[in-house]
Design an enzyme around this catalytic site. Structure first.
Site, PDB file in Angstrom:
ATOM      1  N   CYS A   1      47.543   3.291 -29.826  1.00  0.00           N
ATOM      2  CA  CYS A   1      48.024   3.451 -31.191  1.00  0.00           C
ATOM      3  C   CYS A   1      46.693   3.043 -32.013  1.00  0.00           C
ATOM      4  O   CYS A   1      46.398   1.935 -32.501  1.00  0.00           O
ATOM      5  CB  CYS A   1      49.044   2.442 -31.564  1.00  0.00           C
ATOM      6  SG  CYS A   1      49.631   2.682 -33.429  1.00  0.00           S
TER       7      CYS A   1
ATOM      8  N   CYS B   1      51.576   7.934 -35.961  1.00  0.00           N
ATOM      9  CA  CYS B   1      51.129   6.483 -36.061  1.00  0.00           C
ATOM     10  C   CYS B   1      51.809   6.107 -37.355  1.00  0.00           C
ATOM     11  O   CYS B   1      51.194   6.554 -38.557  1.00  0.00           O
ATOM     12  CB  CYS B   1      50.086   6.556 -36.171  1.00  0.00           C
ATOM     13  SG  CYS B   1      48.885   5.017 -36.218  1.00  0.00           S
TER      14      CYS B   1
END
Ligand code: FAD
Ligand code: UQ1
Length: 448
Positions: A198, A380
């Site tokens: 991430c 994200c």
């Protein structure tokens, strides 16, 4: 419906892609002296738990036809660790005993895979047992290595050091108290050069901390130099984010909010209250004093993958970007962070990859060619303050592929309150109630 994502165009693209000339192992003879399964899944994380249940739901497998191997005691909802860092959740509420997640029809080996023998269709566990397979799915995630930054393990373990990280279970609970304790001086948030889980998380925690200090009267975005706290974002990358559309929005936030950008600064050492950065652009190392330091450690493919015959030069499982089938061994597949797919490594990506692996593997077992195609989808949800999220969604390119932009004509580069509740409440809920059971396909909704 499990495969409703497969468009006619995707099917025809899959048919026309080059098919490597490897042997089909689907009918491989059982390896003697081992336990044998039709499908073995390495890793019971976001990818492994989802894929193993989707396979089971196909109705094509009997009890213990599918085995999952994972040494961990707990499965963690890692995307929630940013929320723990922001004081919004506890790390304990985000984990489940690993064993509790698996349907009794799945055989679970609570051990780690040590080596692969892809020519002979078995893996060896750390206890020496061999587990044979017809089809193998490899999903062991990324290894987070605090020790690759000198002084970081000691600083994280030291209760008095103002150094913390949302990236490990052992350090995440230190983050919010450190934000609360900080009252003056230099706050630095780091992101390493190289692959991480991430890629937005190192700045998500910064935006939450900035908002916290703003509300506490310690930071004024309109007058950063007159504020008690000074905030820097030190990243090994040359930009705030790798997708141009979202990079533009995040760079605007960085400028408007007075965050000092330290691009191409890759943290290599912590020495007392000094952070030492290498410069990927070749410039001399830089030393910065800090009063608060949030670190995203270096990460990489697990050593047992890197050192195996199934890895590419960079150490990731070498699969086709679209079909997720191994480029050399036709009965090996990979999804998630350890795969070579050139997309941002997220649980959202795994959720999109899982039905592709499942369909292509089932086809392969019937002697058919893979026809499902992964387009690189990843996402994200970037917390930009308490109460707002910028929902970056994109595919290979990288090019935006926005779910809500498509449905409602909105611009997802704009931080929104509705996305905040998706991130904080809906995603953790749907993950443990549906995704781990193989019933959630992300933007494509529920399966079955
Ligand atoms: P993992 O879920 O990490 O699972 C890997 C499993 O493999 C583990 O259970 C491990 O024990 C097991 N394993 C390891 N070695 C072996 C071995 N030798 N043998 C057998 N098993 C092994 N994603 C998002 O979508 N949105 C976000 O907002 C987001 N934020 C994040 C924030 C943080 C701080 C972190 C850490 C991650 C975040 N992610 C986010 C990323 C997401 O958690 C990962 O991309 C996802 O979990 C990857 O799934 P995986 O199955 O590949 O690996
Ligand atoms: C998602 O399904 C999911 O898991 C439940 C996330 O958390 C890890 C996400 O961050 C995202 C973006 C998705 C994708 C789902 C939609 C509805 C966009």
């Amino acid at each position: 419906m499990l495969y409703r994502h497969l468009t006619t165009a995707a099917r025809s693209a899959a048919r026309t892609q080059a098919v490597p000339s490897f042997r089909n192992f689907a009918t491989a003879a059982p390896v003697s002296g081992t336990r044998n399964h039709k499908v073995v899944v390495v890793g019971g994380g976001s990818g492994g738990v989802n894929i193993s249940h989707q396979l089971l739901q196909s109705g094509k497998f009997a009890a213990e036809d599918i085995a999952v191997i994972d040494p961990a005691e707990f499965h963690h909802y890692q995307p929630g660790w940013t929320l723990v860092g922001g004081g919004l959740k506890t790390k304990e509420e985000l984990r489940r005993p690993m064993k509790s997640l698996f349907d009794p029809k799945l055989k679970f080996y609570n051990d780690s895979v040590a080596t692969f023998a892809p020519e002979s269709n078995f893996v060896t566990l750390s206890n020496g047992d061999k587990i044979g397979y017809d089809q193998l799915i490899v999903a062991p995630g990324l290894t987070v290595s605090p020790a690759n930054i000198k002084g970081l393990p000691e600083a994280l373990a030291n209760r008095d050091a103002p150094v913390s990280s949302i990236y490990t279970y052992d350090s995440v609970q230190k983050v919010f108290p450190s934000i609360q304790k900080m009252d003056k001086g230099n706050a630095i948030f780091t992101q390493p050069a190289g692959v991480i889980k991430c890629a937005g998380a190192p700045q998500k925690i910064m935006w939450l901390a900035l908002d916290y200090w703003k509300r506490a009267g310690l930071y004024n975005p309109s007058n950063p130099s007159g504020s008690a706290i000074n905030i820097s974002f030190a990243t090994g990358l040359p930009v705030m984010f790798g997708v141009p559309k979202y990079n533009a929005a995040l760079t605007k936030l960085q400028q408007e909010r007075g965050v000092n950008p330290l691009f191409q600064h890759d943290l290599i050492e912590i020495n007392g209250n000094n952070a030492i950065f290498a410069r990927p652009d070749g410039a001399e190392t830089v030393t910065k004093h800090f009063d608060f330091l949030h670190v995203a450690p270096k990460m990489g493919s697990p050593a047992f993958i890197k050192n195996s015959p199934i890895a590419n030069e960079a150490g990731f499982v070498k699969v086709d970007d679209a079909t997720l089938r191994h480029k050399k061994f036709a009965n090996i597949w990979s999804a998630g962070d350890a795969s070579s797919c050139p997309t941002s490594k997220t649980a959202a990506a795994v959720i999109a990859q899982s039905p592709i692996v499942v369909r292509n593997l089932l086809n392969a077992m019937e002697g058919k060619q893979p026809d499902a195609v992964y387009d690189g989808y990843t996402s994200c949800p970037l917390l930009t303050e308490y109460g707002k999220v910028l929902l970056a969604e994109f595919k290979y390119g990288p090019e935006p592929k926005e779910t809500f932009g498509n449905w409602f004509g909105i611009d997802q580069a704009e931080p929104r309150r509705s996305f905040y509740y998706l991130k904080k409440d809906f995603f953790p809920w749907v993950y443990y109630t549906h995704m781990v059971k193989g019933n959630w396909a992300g933007p494509k909704g529920w399966i079955n």
